[in-house]
Design an enzyme around this catalytic site. Structure first.
Site, PDB file in Angstrom:
ATOM      1  N   ASP A 177      37.278  59.009   1.010  1.00 33.70           N
ATOM      2  CA  ASP A 177      36.570  58.244   2.056  1.00 33.70           C
ATOM      3  C   ASP A 177      35.418  59.089   2.603  1.00 33.70           C
ATOM      4  O   ASP A 177      35.454  60.313   2.518  1.00 33.70           O
ATOM      5  CB  ASP A 177      37.534  57.924   3.212  1.00 33.70           C
ATOM      6  CG  ASP A 177      38.673  57.037   2.770  1.00 33.70           C
ATOM      7  OD1 ASP A 177      38.515  56.324   1.759  1.00 33.70           O
ATOM      8  OD2 ASP A 177      39.729  57.073   3.438  1.00 33.70           O
TER       9      ASP A 177
HETATM   10  N1  URA Z   1      43.742  58.552   1.227  1.00 40.48           N
HETATM   11  C1  URA Z   1      42.921  58.101   2.203  1.00 40.48           C
HETATM   12  O1  URA Z   1      43.332  57.382   3.094  1.00 40.48           O
HETATM   13  N2  URA Z   1      41.632  58.483   2.143  1.00 40.48           N
HETATM   14  C2  URA Z   1      41.126  59.310   1.201  1.00 40.48           C
HETATM   15  O2  URA Z   1      39.942  59.637   1.227  1.00 40.48           O
HETATM   16  C3  URA Z   1      42.002  59.766   0.216  1.00 40.48           C
HETATM   17  C4  URA Z   1      43.301  59.367   0.236  1.00 40.48           C
END
Ligand code: URA
Length: 260
Positions: free
Chosen positions: A105
């Protein structure tokens, strides 16, 4: 004779796993300096010998692999009109060939592999391969042993199926004053410290926002997330956010072995 084993060289160059490479050799699809290659243990000099597989030259330069310490604020994408992308952090020639293996993310930090090796990327992301990904997370609230049990059983996060079992390890539970008065007012908790828990969580899938949604499923919120490892590959502790380096041969071989 000194040199490198042909099967190892071919595997490291992305021609396949060690056993796939053995098959290629058996079928006579590999030549060294114009002559059909012999046994997998044949020694070659990668600097001098000309190796061809299925009629195409094989070189360790063909595929490139980088580990990036992704900072927050960058999209795991190759281009975007509005926001900075992880490729902006690389100063490499033929950068356009490279892409991130999977997504973190925009606010997640940590290990991100970038490569031009579509085969390896595909395998690392394949749901069938169950490659472990370990994250450090700071959680608002007190994570309990009961939560660890629920993670181990798999959780409902609004998908067709429960998540696969995940390993949740509690590292530290602590109190912290609210970051700002505004924050404190917003939560009507002036004068009260909040409880946080630092954890490590290992998942073997890659569903959208998976870690955040798993904590939501137990009524808690991820406030910071950083990926520490993927398969056998660990984020180099000497890298600062935004820095990157090439994978070593041993790291690459380790990753390939994870997939076998
Ligand atoms: N899980 C999440 O919620 N976000 C990420 O970036 C990676 C794994």
């Amino acid at each position: 004779m000194a040199g490198q084993r042909l099967d190892k060289f071919l595997a490291n160059a992305g021609c396949g796993t060690r056993s796939e490479v053995k098959q290629l050799l058996k079928k006579g699809l590999v030549t060294v300096n114009g002559a059909p290659a012999g046994k997998p243990e044949q020694k070659i000099d990668p600097e001098k010998d000309e190796v061809f597989c299925r009629g195409l030259p094989v070189s360790l330069e063909q595929y490139r692999y980088f580990m990036l310490y992704k900072p927050a604020g960058y999209l795991s994408a190759t281009e975007d009109r509005r926001q900075p992308v992880v490729l902006d952090l690389l100063q490499e020639k033929r950068k356009k060939e490279l892409f991130p293996v999977g997504r973190l993310d925009i606010d997640t930090e940590g290990l991100l592999l970038l490569t031009n090796d579509g085969g390896l990327a595909h395998d690392l992301l394949s749901p069938k391969k169950h490659v472990d990904k370990t994250y450090f997370a700071k959680i608002r609230g007190q994570v309990t042993e009961e939560d660890c049990g629920k993670f181990a059983e798999g959780l409902e996060i609004g998908e067709k199926k429960r998540t696969m079992p995940a390993r949740l390890v509690i590292r530290r539970v602590y109190e912290e004053e609210p970051g700002s008065l505004e924050e404190a007012k917003g939560r009507e908790r002036i004068g009260q410290a909040d409880i946080f828990t630092d954890v490590e969580v290992t998942i073997c899938e890659g569903k959208f926002h998976q870690v955040k949604r798993m904590f939501e499923a137990v009524g808690k919120k991820v406030v910071y997330l950083k990926r520490l490892s993927m398969g056998t590959l660990r984020l180099d502790q000497h890298l600062e956010p935004g820095e990157y380096r090439s994978l070593t041969e041993a790291e690459l071989a380790g990753l390939r072995e994870t997939l076998n």
